[in-house]
Design an enzyme around this catalytic site. Structure first.
Site, PDB file in Angstrom:
ATOM      1  N   LYS A 154       0.837  -1.197   0.000  1.00  0.00           N
ATOM      2  CA  LYS A 154       0.000   0.000   0.000  1.00  0.00           C
ATOM      3  C   LYS A 154       0.876   1.253   0.000  1.00  0.00           C
ATOM      4  O   LYS A 154       1.551   1.541   0.976  1.00  0.00           O
ATOM      5  CB  LYS A 154      -0.898   0.050   1.248  1.00  0.00           C
ATOM      6  CG  LYS A 154      -1.956   1.135   1.124  1.00  0.00           C
ATOM      7  CD  LYS A 154      -2.462   1.654   2.439  1.00  0.00           C
ATOM      8  CE  LYS A 154      -1.775   2.906   2.908  1.00  0.00           C
ATOM      9  NZ  LYS A 154      -1.982   4.113   2.087  1.00  0.00           N
ATOM     10  N   GLU A 229       9.436   0.975  10.931  1.00  0.00           N
ATOM     11  CA  GLU A 229      10.452   2.010  10.664  1.00  0.00           C
ATOM     12  C   GLU A 229       9.752   3.341  10.898  1.00  0.00           C
ATOM     13  O   GLU A 229       8.901   3.748  10.104  1.00  0.00           O
ATOM     14  CB  GLU A 229      10.954   1.920   9.217  1.00  0.00           C
ATOM     15  CG  GLU A 229      11.711   0.642   8.887  1.00  0.00           C
ATOM     16  CD  GLU A 229      13.135   0.609   9.438  1.00  0.00           C
ATOM     17  OE1 GLU A 229      13.528   1.540  10.160  1.00  0.00           O
ATOM     18  OE2 GLU A 229      13.832  -0.365   9.145  1.00  0.00           O
ATOM     19  N   CYS A 263      13.372  10.599   7.523  1.00  0.00           N
ATOM     20  CA  CYS A 263      13.404  10.071   8.899  1.00  0.00           C
ATOM     21  C   CYS A 263      14.797  10.180   9.494  1.00  0.00           C
ATOM     22  O   CYS A 263      14.954  10.249  10.704  1.00  0.00           O
ATOM     23  CB  CYS A 263      12.934   8.624   8.901  1.00  0.00           C
ATOM     24  SG  CYS A 263      13.828   7.608   7.727  1.00  0.00           S
ATOM     25  N   GLU A 356       9.782  15.771  15.941  1.00  0.00           N
ATOM     26  CA  GLU A 356      10.153  15.559  14.550  1.00  0.00           C
ATOM     27  C   GLU A 356       9.385  16.567  13.693  1.00  0.00           C
ATOM     28  O   GLU A 356       8.155  16.542  13.654  1.00  0.00           O
ATOM     29  CB  GLU A 356       9.800  14.133  14.104  1.00  0.00           C
ATOM     30  CG  GLU A 356      10.264  13.849  12.689  1.00  0.00           C
ATOM     31  CD  GLU A 356       9.898  12.455  12.194  1.00  0.00           C
ATOM     32  OE1 GLU A 356       8.760  12.012  12.414  1.00  0.00           O
ATOM     33  OE2 GLU A 356      10.764  11.819  11.565  1.00  0.00           O
TER      34      GLU A 356
HETATM   35  P1  TAP Z   1       1.897   8.086   8.444  1.00  0.00           P
HETATM   36  O1  TAP Z   1       0.830   9.093   8.486  1.00  0.00           O
HETATM   37  O2  TAP Z   1       2.180   7.279   9.621  1.00  0.00           O
HETATM   38  O3  TAP Z   1       1.564   7.178   7.160  1.00  0.00           O
HETATM   39  C1  TAP Z   1       2.405   6.166   6.700  1.00  0.00           C
HETATM   40  C2  TAP Z   1       1.596   5.141   5.904  1.00  0.00           C
HETATM   41  O4  TAP Z   1       0.674   4.495   6.784  1.00  0.00           O
HETATM   42  C3  TAP Z   1       0.754   5.731   4.777  1.00  0.00           C
HETATM   43  O5  TAP Z   1       0.706   4.818   3.705  1.00  0.00           O
HETATM   44  C4  TAP Z   1      -0.614   5.861   5.439  1.00  0.00           C
HETATM   45  O6  TAP Z   1      -1.708   5.864   4.535  1.00  0.00           O
HETATM   46  C5  TAP Z   1      -0.641   4.605   6.290  1.00  0.00           C
HETATM   47  N1  TAP Z   1      -1.578   4.666   7.405  1.00  0.00           N
HETATM   48  C6  TAP Z   1      -2.064   5.766   8.042  1.00  0.00           C
HETATM   49  N2  TAP Z   1      -2.908   5.416   9.037  1.00  0.00           N
HETATM   50  C7  TAP Z   1      -2.959   4.045   9.027  1.00  0.00           C
HETATM   51  C8  TAP Z   1      -3.647   3.076   9.811  1.00  0.00           C
HETATM   52  N3  TAP Z   1      -4.434   3.434  10.814  1.00  0.00           N
HETATM   53  N4  TAP Z   1      -3.463   1.775   9.538  1.00  0.00           N
HETATM   54  C9  TAP Z   1      -2.642   1.382   8.547  1.00  0.00           C
HETATM   55  N5  TAP Z   1      -1.971   2.262   7.748  1.00  0.00           N
HETATM   56  C10 TAP Z   1      -2.113   3.568   7.997  1.00  0.00           C
HETATM   57  O7  TAP Z   1       3.316   8.739   8.069  1.00  0.00           O
HETATM   58  P2  TAP Z   1       3.663   9.820   6.984  1.00  0.00           P
HETATM   59  O8  TAP Z   1       3.297  11.160   7.473  1.00  0.00           O
HETATM   60  O9  TAP Z   1       3.136   9.373   5.664  1.00  0.00           O
HETATM   61  O10 TAP Z   1       5.248   9.650   6.919  1.00  0.00           O
HETATM   62  C11 TAP Z   1       6.109  10.405   7.664  1.00  0.00           C
HETATM   63  C12 TAP Z   1       6.645   9.618   8.859  1.00  0.00           C
HETATM   64  O11 TAP Z   1       7.299   8.437   8.402  1.00  0.00           O
HETATM   65  C13 TAP Z   1       7.703  10.372   9.646  1.00  0.00           C
HETATM   66  O12 TAP Z   1       7.481  10.215  11.017  1.00  0.00           O
HETATM   67  C14 TAP Z   1       9.005   9.693   9.247  1.00  0.00           C
HETATM   68  O13 TAP Z   1      10.060   9.797  10.161  1.00  0.00           O
HETATM   69  C15 TAP Z   1       8.561   8.290   9.056  1.00  0.00           C
HETATM   70  N6  TAP Z   1       9.508   7.587   8.189  1.00  0.00           N
HETATM   71  C16 TAP Z   1      10.338   6.654   8.753  1.00  0.00           C
HETATM   72  C17 TAP Z   1      11.258   6.013   7.945  1.00  0.00           C
HETATM   73  C18 TAP Z   1      12.164   4.991   8.542  1.00  0.00           C
HETATM   74  S1  TAP Z   1      12.924   4.008   7.496  1.00  0.00           S
HETATM   75  N7  TAP Z   1      12.326   4.873   9.825  1.00  0.00           N
HETATM   76  C19 TAP Z   1      11.351   6.299   6.597  1.00  0.00           C
HETATM   77  C20 TAP Z   1      10.493   7.260   6.079  1.00  0.00           C
HETATM   78  C21 TAP Z   1       9.557   7.875   6.897  1.00  0.00           C
HETATM   79  P3  TAP Z   1      -2.319   7.233   3.924  1.00  0.00           P
HETATM   80  O14 TAP Z   1      -1.480   7.537   2.758  1.00  0.00           O
HETATM   81  O15 TAP Z   1      -3.696   6.930   3.552  1.00  0.00           O
HETATM   82  O16 TAP Z   1      -2.222   8.269   4.999  1.00  0.00           O
END
Ligand code: TAP
Length: 453
Positions: A154, A229, A263, A356
């Site tokens: 997804k 992650e 991240c 963050e």
């Molecule tokens: P999230 O809002 O957590 O979303 C990540 C993914 O999860 C998206 O595909 C989202 O779908 C999905 N999602 C949201 N709510 C969900 C639920 N209740 N159940 C299952 N899936 C769900 O994060 P973001 O804002 O996209 O990404 C930024 C964050 O990712 C930052 O905190 C960053 O540090 C972290 N990150 C970590 C890493 C590593 S490797 N540690 C790498 C990159 C990013 P939708 O698209 O529909 O919202």
């Protein structure tokens, strides 16, 4: 299914539309993945390897198109986007060496032979965030496929286009149908279903710590395997004996790459007090020199933020009371722009120094000695990455061992290589991706005893 529009964050213009999966289609896709898993696990290791190499070759042949798609969908600079597509190819190539190397053990026992097997799990669900749509997808699906699992993936709702293209390339490469399926849709629908569907045996989630906690709690109901992650607030520690010119020249790339939506962003720079002012003076021209603009231009170093909502959230970290040392530039007109910004928090407990931000804002803080540098670096619930700048090898190793982070770099900001393990301490994650053991994270160890008497 509903039709969703994808917006170019550099122009605010529509790029494409896609069909967002509902629950019924998600369930149907998971059922197909479960059926495909039965034969995929029995494909001879050498043949599975060959198919993964063909998938890598298909990605390579499509590299420029994938990169252009990412520029339009995510606002990544074209240079970064090419690296990201190349990373998917390289991870596939690397993981293609794994099927024949998933070795078990033979353990001495009385009265027979004891051997272990690395068994595939079945269906693996990979949930990807919007900040690095291609690499993060690849880090999940490539080792999972290599270990004999089928994958449902997804992408984030904001950035599904390159994942959808990868879902086409896998078929062009000749992998069987339903071994790797891309399911664009909402996290609350498609992502949640990976958590609750009993046929999905493992969830690989990359995203915010907040959602990661929910995923882990949901997976606990079925004792489902999970790799997380999550977020970071990494420190770039600059000691007085460091090459200050190099530390200052590289600090912007360490935090502003991908507009800080990384991240691993070194979003706190901790500088030893004796060189604090000198470092800030050296940093200023480097920050002002960051070329922010049209991500499709070859010379651009930083593009826009992903959405208007995210830009507003990032901007909210700079309050009237915040001391801004200096900023870089950004284009005017359409696009979700925010300039590279250097702030000087009043204390290490200020929001800008603890939360963050996930945007191009960096907090610079002083420290007295090695012990305080380590204490400050560790004064966070996160523990993903970090950098240490010093010419003293002993100190470099002492501090590397003391900082509670999964990925540290000395006199460098490089944290990601597909052949070394990657992941977080504390609330930055659970489990490791990449590296020589990547495929093992997608297997169960089975122990078999064969009596000889
Ligand atoms: P999230 O809002 O957590 O979303 C990540 C993914 O999860 C998206 O595909 C989202 O779908 C999905 N999602 C949201 N709510 C969900 C639920 N209740 N159940 C299952 N899936 C769900 O994060 P973001 O804002 O996209 O990404 C930024 C964050 O990712 C930052 O905190 C960053 O540090 C972290 N990150 C970590 C890493 C590593 S490797 N540690 C790498 C990159 C990013 P939708 O698209 O529909 O919202």
């Amino acid at each position: 299914m509903t039709t969703v529009q994808v917006i170019n964050p550099a122009t605010e213009q529509p790029v494409a539309t896609f069909e967002s999966m509902d629950l019924e289609r998600t369930d149907a896709a998971i059922a197909r993945a479960a059926a495909a898993a039965v034969s995929w696990r029995d494909v001879a290791p050498g043949d599975r390897a060959r198919l993964l190499r063909r998938f890598a070759a298909a990605v390579d042949a499509d590299l420029e198109q994938l990169a252009r798609l990412e520029v339009a969908n995510s606002g990544h600079t074209i240079g970064n986007a090419r690296w990201e597509a190349g990373n998917v190819r390289d991870v596939l190539d690397y993981c293609a060496g794994m099927p024949e190397r998933l070795l078990g053990s033979q353990i001495p026992v009385a009265g027979g032979v004891d051997i272990t097997f690395c068994e595939p799990l079945g269906v693996v669900g990979v949930i990807v965030p919007w900040n690095f749509p291609m690499p993060i997808a690849g880090w999940g699906f490539a080792p999972a496929l290599a270990a004999g699992n089928t994958v449902v993936l997804k992408p984030a709702e904001l950035t599904p286009l390159t994942a959808i293209r990868l879902g086409e390339l896998v078929l062009e490469a000749g992998l069987p149908h339903d071994v790797f399926q891309v399911l664009p849709g909402k996290g609350s629908v498609v992502g949640q279903r990976f958590v609750t569907h009993p046929a999905v045996r493992k969830v690989v989630f990359t995203g915010s710590t907040e959602v990661g906690r929910e995923i882990m709690a949901g997976c606990a109901r079925q004792v489902k395997r999970v790799t997380l992650e999550l977020g970071g607030k990494s420190a770039n520690i600059v000691f007085a004996d460091a090459d200050l010119q190099a530390a200052a020249a590289t600090a912007p790339a360490g935090v502003f790459d991908n507009a800080g939506q990384d991240c691993c962003a070194r979003s706190r720079i901790l500088v030893q007090r004796g060189v604090f002012d000198t470092f800030l003076e050296l940093l200023e021209p480097a920050v002002r020199a960051v070329r922010v603009g049209d991500p499709a231009e070859e010379s651009t170093e930083m593009g826009p933020l992903i959405s208007a909502e995210h830009r507003d959230r990032v901007a909210g970290f700079v309050e009237d009371s915040t001391t801004v040392a200096y900023t870089g530039t950004n284009p005017s007109g359409p696009g979700f722009w925010y300039p590279p910004t250097v702030v000087l928090p009043d204390s290490a407990s200020d929001r800008v120094a603890t939360e963050e931000i996930f945007g191009p804002i960096v907090a610079v803080l002083p420290f007295e000695d090695e012990a305080e540098a380590i204490a400050l670096a560790n004064a966070t619930d996160y523990g993903l990455s970090g950098s240490i700048w010093t010419r003293d090898v002993g100190r470099a190793l002492r501090v590397s061992r003391a900082v509670e982070s999964g990925n540290l770099s000395v006199n460098s900001h490089a944290s990601v290589r597909y052949w070394t393990p990657f992941g977080g301490f504390k609330q930055s994650g659970l489990g490791r991706e990449l590296g020589p053991d990547a495929a093992r994270a997608f297997t169960e160890t089975k122990n078999v005893f064969i009596a000889t008497e």
